[in-house]
Design an enzyme around this catalytic site. Sequence first.
Site, mmCIF file in Angstrom:
data_model
loop_
_atom_site.group_PDB
_atom_site.id
_atom_site.type_symbol
_atom_site.label_atom_id
_atom_site.label_comp_id
_atom_site.label_asym_id
_atom_site.label_seq_id
_atom_site.Cartn_x
_atom_site.Cartn_y
_atom_site.Cartn_z
ATOM 1 N N ASP A 151 47.897 36.805 49.285
ATOM 2 C CA ASP A 151 47.697 36.939 47.839
ATOM 3 C C ASP A 151 48.048 38.350 47.360
ATOM 4 O O ASP A 151 48.965 38.971 47.909
ATOM 5 C CB ASP A 151 46.223 36.594 47.535
ATOM 6 C CG ASP A 151 46.025 35.967 46.160
ATOM 7 O OD1 ASP A 151 46.356 36.617 45.166
ATOM 8 O OD2 ASP A 151 45.527 34.833 46.087
ATOM 9 N N HIS A 224 43.703 38.739 41.189
ATOM 10 C CA HIS A 224 43.828 37.386 41.735
ATOM 11 C C HIS A 224 43.369 37.305 43.194
ATOM 12 O O HIS A 224 42.582 36.423 43.565
ATOM 13 C CB HIS A 224 45.297 36.964 41.604
ATOM 14 C CG HIS A 224 45.568 35.528 41.842
ATOM 15 N ND1 HIS A 224 45.823 35.017 43.094
ATOM 16 C CD2 HIS A 224 45.638 34.474 40.994
ATOM 17 C CE1 HIS A 224 46.050 33.718 43.001
ATOM 18 N NE2 HIS A 224 45.942 33.362 41.727
ATOM 19 N N SER A 545 44.655 27.855 41.662
ATOM 20 C CA SER A 545 44.470 29.047 42.500
ATOM 21 C C SER A 545 43.021 29.229 42.897
ATOM 22 O O SER A 545 42.732 29.905 43.883
ATOM 23 C CB SER A 545 44.884 30.305 41.730
ATOM 24 O OG SER A 545 46.238 30.526 41.855
#
Length: 711
Positions: A151, A224, A545
Amino acid sequence: MMFGKILLFLVLVTTASIGAEMAKNTYIIHMDKTKIVAKLFHEVDSMQTYQEVIDSINEMSLQKVDGDQQQETMPAELLYAYETAISGFSAKLSTKQLQTLEKVDGFLSATPDQMLQLHTTNSQQFLGLQIGKGLLSASNLASDVIIGIVDTGIWPEHASFQDKGMPAVPSRWKGVCEEGTKFSKSNCNKKLIGARYFFKGYEVEHGRINETKEFLSARDQNGHGTHTASIAAGSLVANASFSGLAPGMARGTSYTSRIAVYKVCWRLNCSTSDILAGIDKAVQDGVDVLSMSLGLGPLPFHSDILAIGSFGAIKSGVFVSSSTGNSGPFSSTLSNSAPWIMSAAASYTDRTFPAVIKLGNGKIVEGISLNSGNALTKPVPVYYPLSRFCLDGSLNETEVKGKIVVCRTSNVSAYIQSENVRKAKGVGMILVNFISDGDDLYVQPHILPTARVGYTAGKYVTRYASTAKKPTASIIFKGMVYGRTAPVIARFSSRGPSSIEPDLIKPDVTAPGVNILAAWPPIVGPSERQGDTRSVMFNIMSGTSMSCPLVSGLAALLKSVHRDWSPAAIRSALMTTAYTLNNKKSPISDVDSSNSAGPFAYGSGHVDPERAVDPGLIYDIATEDYLKYLCSLNYTSAEIALFTRGNFTSPKFAAFGARDLNYPSFAINFRGGVQNGSLEYKRTVTNVGIPTSSYAVQVEVPQWSVSDCEA
Ligand SMILES: *[C@@H]1O[C@H](CO)[C@@H](O)[C@H](O)[C@H]1NC(C)=O
Ligand SMILES: *[C@@H]1O[C@H](CO)[C@@H](O)[C@H](O)[C@H]1NC(C)=O
Ligand SMILES: *[C@@H]1O[C@H](CO)[C@@H](O)[C@H](O)[C@H]1NC(C)=O
Ligand SMILES: *[C@@H]1O[C@H](CO)[C@@H](O)[C@H](O)[C@H]1NC(C)=O
Ligand SMILES: *[C@@H]1O[C@H](CO)[C@@H](O)[C@H](O)[C@H]1NC(C)=O
Ligand SMILES: *[C@@H]1O[C@H](CO)[C@@H](O)[C@H](O)[C@H]1NC(C)=O
Ligand SMILES: *[C@@H]1O[C@H](CO)[C@@H](O)[C@H](O)[C@H]1NC(C)=O
Ligand SMILES: *[C@@H]1O[C@H](CO)[C@@H](O)[C@H](O)[C@H]1NC(C)=O
């Protein structure tokens, strides 16, 4: 020392009169290692072997060929040697150098590097997991499972990654804590046991990373990666909330598991050569589960480098969980549909953040909001600008001041819309979904009191605001409320059937992916926008996600109880125990309609971890079966070789196809019409429950809509 030897691998290249293509691109090169190694006098490591290949190509391009005025000015450059994800390497090459490389013994194929972006749109209580009970009881949590997160990196100091009370790092762990900008070895601990970063492919595309603007390390500058890592395995954090909302204990799905991060995404996007390097190292380091909330979109498996890399991981026994993407509600939009990858859709939980809008005409409209308190309880004038979207420079302070402004959702961030309203001295915003957002209601961190309403309910608001003489409204924020009908499939969640493999049902399951509270880097504003200077420790995000790392965490929990289960067995347990009725005992529906959402939205249903731990029977799949399946897809031998690495002669498997894969779900593709006749589906189940058990078969005939049948 190396040149002489490596020339042995080359078929003689005599002519090289290729055009003046000097520009360099990154290519991922698949190699049949057996063919190279066979010609070596002794085994060397891959990096050295491939460096020799590159060196010899550079050597050759320096030799001036008769009549060829074009000379390479820049040598080819090796970026990564891959060991586990694929067999091969990536390199920066000109087309001319690539053509030379194609003649090297063992060359299988070359794929140009691609750039992609993360799967974001812009909880555990619901899962029935209770601390101290069942899966989360001490004995079940004792075993060490390592989750690799591919990520944007991590914020290592965050409370969610503290290691209080954790035992020593398992001795089998081979990973490292790579140093870099604002990241030292001491940033890893017994929770965050590894951190690496991969940027070579990104730099070929975007130029040097400027270290004053971006951390050249595993430190997260986006949010994220921190969010997804903490969803999968964040530690227990008491008293977590987003500005007082959603308060309570924050905990990762498998909160005693270890985290290893592989940062592959940078400021603008992520390159496949870097992602592949992340997968490759993660597998070598010894992760048990790989969590990848990214995808390339629907691509045939042989062109989907993530599918190929994941296959390498599965071969090594690593469970791979990926997101399906946020391109719903349209059919056949999902990514990551390879049968060896577990893919999760995203759904709402029973938790919501209601906001009640009372219009001046007495009509009540329900929306949602992350605001708390009662800032707008008294009626205030409402203004609906002609420009509708509240974009930059479109609001006139004289008209907006002191009013609640109605804005339509747009491609522009809602943060910018609320910023525009605030600049024009508006006091609140009603954000009405544009038709393309339907009735999806995920909260966003606005900077002034805001209620968001769906497209359907929004029609009343916009009609009232544009037709009433003196429109007014008040908004009451109700904070956080449990008990709404759930699960409900998010509109944005990508749908099957897979355009690549319509003979298998994808996604596999659905899991919570809307309004998920998890860790956040304090240096990134919750809206992820420049100029948003708010600092929060937790943020609420929505997307597949978010459901992906949740499934990764569940896989880790199952792995901690059933150390010997294969990736396919873990997926089987999660799929066969999933449920399809919501908490009101009706079929799980789509947010935009009360009709059943169906398997192409949720696969086998919503995950139910406490049942998955004891599934009774499992449908297992061996690597060999996936290879047989790949052979049934009629790929060329070069395409098959990407998965087999040149070591598998694709025999003619009598009628092996998708339906012969020992998958936990059954799909029949009538290809244009239901015919009379019979089809045979074979499955082999393994009893992992009570030794002597009997099972009864129950068949429920699917309901067909008229358009599905030829009447
Ligand atoms: C990657 O980033 C560049 C620069 O912003 C952009 O032009 C390109 O479209 C992006 N690619 C993808 C696939 O998002
Ligand atoms: C890096 O970014 C800083 C700050 O924006 C800028 O001053 C500097 O010139 C940049 N360096 C390079 C090499 O581009
Ligand atoms: C949560 O934190 C606040 C202050 O940050 C404190 O007043 C409150 O007592 C804490 N609650 C719990 C349950 O720890
Ligand atoms: C703003 O609105 C006022 C009142 O309607 C109007 O007089 C003024 O011209 C507008 N200003 C702009 C820049 O459009
Ligand atoms: C969003 O962008 C797409 C593509 O540029 C465009 O077709 C669409 O109309 C835009 N939607 C809105 C609400 O502005
Ligand atoms: C592969 O080719 C065979 C023979 O032509 C055909 O029967 C089969 O349907 C093909 N399979 C796929 C997945 O296209
Ligand atoms: C090739 O196949 C053989 C037999 O199936 C196996 O033992 C060997 O490990 C394979 N080699 C590679 C490089 O995959
Ligand atoms: C299908 O089979 C059933 C029972 O054998 C028969 O009644 C029906 O007419 C058949 N339908 C078609 C379209 O052949």
